[in-house]
Design a protein around this motif. Structure first.
Motif, mmCIF file in Angstrom:
data_model
loop_
_atom_site.group_PDB
_atom_site.id
_atom_site.type_symbol
_atom_site.label_atom_id
_atom_site.label_comp_id
_atom_site.label_asym_id
_atom_site.label_seq_id
_atom_site.Cartn_x
_atom_site.Cartn_y
_atom_site.Cartn_z
ATOM 1 N N THR A 90 83.009 16.370 82.265
ATOM 2 C CA THR A 90 83.740 17.388 81.534
ATOM 3 C C THR A 90 85.119 17.529 82.136
ATOM 4 N N HIS A 123 83.496 15.121 74.396
ATOM 5 C CA HIS A 123 82.188 14.962 75.028
ATOM 6 C C HIS A 123 82.043 16.012 76.114
ATOM 7 N N MET A 124 80.886 16.660 76.149
ATOM 8 C CA MET A 124 80.656 17.695 77.143
ATOM 9 C C MET A 124 79.200 17.665 77.583
ATOM 10 N N GLU A 125 78.970 17.881 78.876
ATOM 11 C CA GLU A 125 77.621 17.974 79.422
ATOM 12 C C GLU A 125 77.473 19.333 80.077
ATOM 13 N N LEU A 126 76.402 20.043 79.711
ATOM 14 C CA LEU A 126 76.170 21.394 80.206
ATOM 15 C C LEU A 126 74.873 21.471 81.007
ATOM 16 N N LEU A 173 84.676 21.886 71.204
ATOM 17 C CA LEU A 173 84.335 20.487 70.988
ATOM 18 C C LEU A 173 85.097 19.996 69.756
ATOM 19 N N GLN A 183 80.306 15.110 70.903
ATOM 20 C CA GLN A 183 78.904 15.376 71.218
ATOM 21 C C GLN A 183 78.805 16.251 72.454
ATOM 22 N N ILE A 184 77.821 17.144 72.417
ATOM 23 C CA ILE A 184 77.524 18.012 73.557
ATOM 24 C C ILE A 184 76.083 17.738 73.972
ATOM 25 N N ARG A 185 75.875 17.543 75.273
ATOM 26 C CA ARG A 185 74.541 17.282 75.812
ATOM 27 C C ARG A 185 74.257 18.341 76.855
ATOM 28 N N VAL A 204 79.936 27.766 71.252
ATOM 29 C CA VAL A 204 80.643 26.506 70.984
ATOM 30 C C VAL A 204 81.526 26.677 69.756
#
Length: 179
Positions: free
Chosen positions: A47, A78-81, A92, A97-99, A176
């Motif tokens: 991120t 792209h984001m990772e949480l 976003l 895509q968000i994961r 989001v």
């Protein structure tokens, strides 16, 4: 003149309530809020730091004129949480895509992640999930707002008589915006 004193039962009750509340939030094996035993103070390396907004507050921040709304977060594709991102507001880009991965335990499992609104569409996260974890992926399909949510028990759920239990729930939420 009347003298005010605390009764022994009042002090004992307050001490017991404090210990109970502290015990419910404690995790076995470490201090991390994600159940991994280690604190997670920074977001995922994938991120960009420009995509990390501050949590909105009602008080004005230093250097910001009073009454000016906080700047909206920069959008990323792209984001990772993780559990450490609870309460964040993220942006976003459409087509991105968000994961997310919420690390739980058998005793304190995360509920499946849900998304409100039409801006996000569920995608295949593509990995195996350990008992207690919640893993999800979403594609940003249209502009708008969505809310990702999950929850889990604050205390381990024991079925044995005499073991401490509580009915408190830990909630996880990320707002989001898709642009």
């Amino acid at each position: 003149m009347r003298r005010t004193t605390l009764h022994r039962t009042t002090v004992t009750t307050l001490a017991a309530a404090t210990l109970l509340l502290m015990g419910c939030g404690a995790q076995h094996g470490g201090s991390g809020g994600d159940g991994s035993g280690s604190p997670s103070s920074s977001p995922s390396a994938t991120t960009p730091s420009s995509a990390l907004p501050s949590t909105p507050s009602s008080a004005s921040e230093p250097g910001t004129p009073s009454g000016t709304p906080p700047a909206s977060p920069a959008c990323t594709s792209h984001m990772e949480l993780t559990a450490a991102d609870n309460g964040r507001a993220v942006c976003l880009t459409r087509g991105g895509q968000i994961r997310l991965t919420l690390d739980g335990t058998r005793e304190r499992p995360w509920s499946p992640v849900t998304a409100s609104g039409d801006a996000l569409k569920a995608a295949n996260p593509g990995i195996a999930v350990l008992p207690g974890d919640a893993v999800a992926a979403y594609d940003a399909v249209t502009g708008g707002d969505a809310k990702l949510t999950s929850s889990r028990p604050m205390c381990p759920q024991h079925g044995s008589p005499g073991q401490m239990s509580c009915k408190s729930i830990e909630e996880w939420t990320v707002a989001v915006t898709v642009r």
